[in-house]
Design an enzyme around this catalytic site. Sequence first.
Site, PDB file in Angstrom:
ATOM      1  N   ARG A 150     -55.219  19.079  71.111  1.00  0.00           N
ATOM      2  CA  ARG A 150     -55.326  18.846  72.548  1.00  0.00           C
ATOM      3  C   ARG A 150     -54.674  19.973  73.342  1.00  0.00           C
ATOM      4  O   ARG A 150     -55.165  20.365  74.400  1.00  0.00           O
ATOM      5  CB  ARG A 150     -54.708  17.499  72.922  1.00  0.00           C
ATOM      6  CG  ARG A 150     -54.892  17.149  74.391  1.00  0.00           C
ATOM      7  CD  ARG A 150     -54.582  15.703  74.688  1.00  0.00           C
ATOM      8  NE  ARG A 150     -53.194  15.358  74.406  1.00  0.00           N
ATOM      9  CZ  ARG A 150     -52.672  14.157  74.641  1.00  0.00           C
ATOM     10  NH1 ARG A 150     -53.431  13.196  75.151  1.00  0.00           N
ATOM     11  NH2 ARG A 150     -51.411  13.901  74.359  1.00  0.00           N
ATOM     12  N   LYS A 208     -53.829  17.952  79.761  1.00  0.00           N
ATOM     13  CA  LYS A 208     -52.463  17.486  79.984  1.00  0.00           C
ATOM     14  C   LYS A 208     -51.640  18.579  80.674  1.00  0.00           C
ATOM     15  O   LYS A 208     -50.606  19.038  80.186  1.00  0.00           O
ATOM     16  CB  LYS A 208     -51.822  17.081  78.651  1.00  0.00           C
ATOM     17  CG  LYS A 208     -50.706  16.059  78.810  1.00  0.00           C
ATOM     18  CD  LYS A 208     -50.322  15.482  77.460  1.00  0.00           C
ATOM     19  CE  LYS A 208     -49.176  14.490  77.583  1.00  0.00           C
ATOM     20  NZ  LYS A 208     -49.544  13.304  78.379  1.00  0.00           N
ATOM     21  N   GLU A 227     -58.051   4.983  84.866  1.00  0.00           N
ATOM     22  CA  GLU A 227     -57.006   5.070  83.859  1.00  0.00           C
ATOM     23  C   GLU A 227     -55.682   4.556  84.403  1.00  0.00           C
ATOM     24  O   GLU A 227     -55.512   4.355  85.607  1.00  0.00           O
ATOM     25  CB  GLU A 227     -56.815   6.506  83.374  1.00  0.00           C
ATOM     26  CG  GLU A 227     -56.260   7.461  84.410  1.00  0.00           C
ATOM     27  CD  GLU A 227     -55.981   8.830  83.813  1.00  0.00           C
ATOM     28  OE1 GLU A 227     -54.834   9.055  83.415  1.00  0.00           O
ATOM     29  OE2 GLU A 227     -56.909   9.649  83.744  1.00  0.00           O
TER      30      GLU A 227
END
Length: 290
Positions: free
Chosen positions: A130, A232, A268
């Site tokens: 990620r 992120k 989310e």
Amino acid sequence: MVQGSSYICSLVQSLRSASFPSKLANYSGYTSRAASNSLRHPSTYSEDEYADVDWDKLGFGLTPTDYMYVMRCSKDDNFKEGRLSRYANIEISPSAGVLNYGQGIYEGTKANRTEDGRILLFRPDQNATRMMHGAERMCMPSPSIQQFVDAVKETVFANKRWIPPPGKGSLYVRPLLVGTGPILGLAPAPEYTFLVYASPVRNYFKEGTAPLNLYIDEEFVRASPGGAGGVKTITNYAPVLKAIARAKDRGFSDVLYLDAVNRKYLEEAKLITKEPRWTIYREIVSQLLL
């Protein structure tokens, strides 16, 4: 409990839509794999391995440990060799890319002790994958998967005495990738730092494993089409502070965000990732319909 019963129909519609599960499939590379890496063979350990911490009073806050891992490279180069150093403040230019333009991403994983003396890591290779994806989006070089995993392991080993006893918490490991080189105009920084530090923690929420009291925010959104919501990046977190503060002032544990386009589908929660989120949302709707 979830605020806003008027949203029941929208919640059901969003959860039953074909697009939602298909979006989850796009993140199959991030599937959780508990206890994916064992750091040593089973053995007994003595109490003198532990740091001087009252483990029963441990919360989710920063407890500085002994060591951190640091590795640097230029924007046109690859990360090569890092090293452990004592945990301390770092020196950075006022014109660093991360300070001026938010060029930075981070990850979070955990190390746990088992009853038979092993130390287990939670999916560090998936965090590395990620980070590589996020680095590409943010125009940064990234450590390889092996470099990332090795750095996490070295950091955990060096801070082994800070890993809580079994059942008392985890050693939270925070890898950071930031543009530390000086830059004035809007452009990728000329130098990057990959850093890993750790802190012993327990539950993030004060409720522990009890059900959370969630607030559906109708004003703020978490991500939008074409944005960086799937990365992120550190720039995704400060904007939610106001929504979180408002929810907590009203007695809620966390926020559920609606989609940016229609403002009626669940998008989310701040601290819930893709696959667990699907289960939690399904349970929320089931409880609302009862």
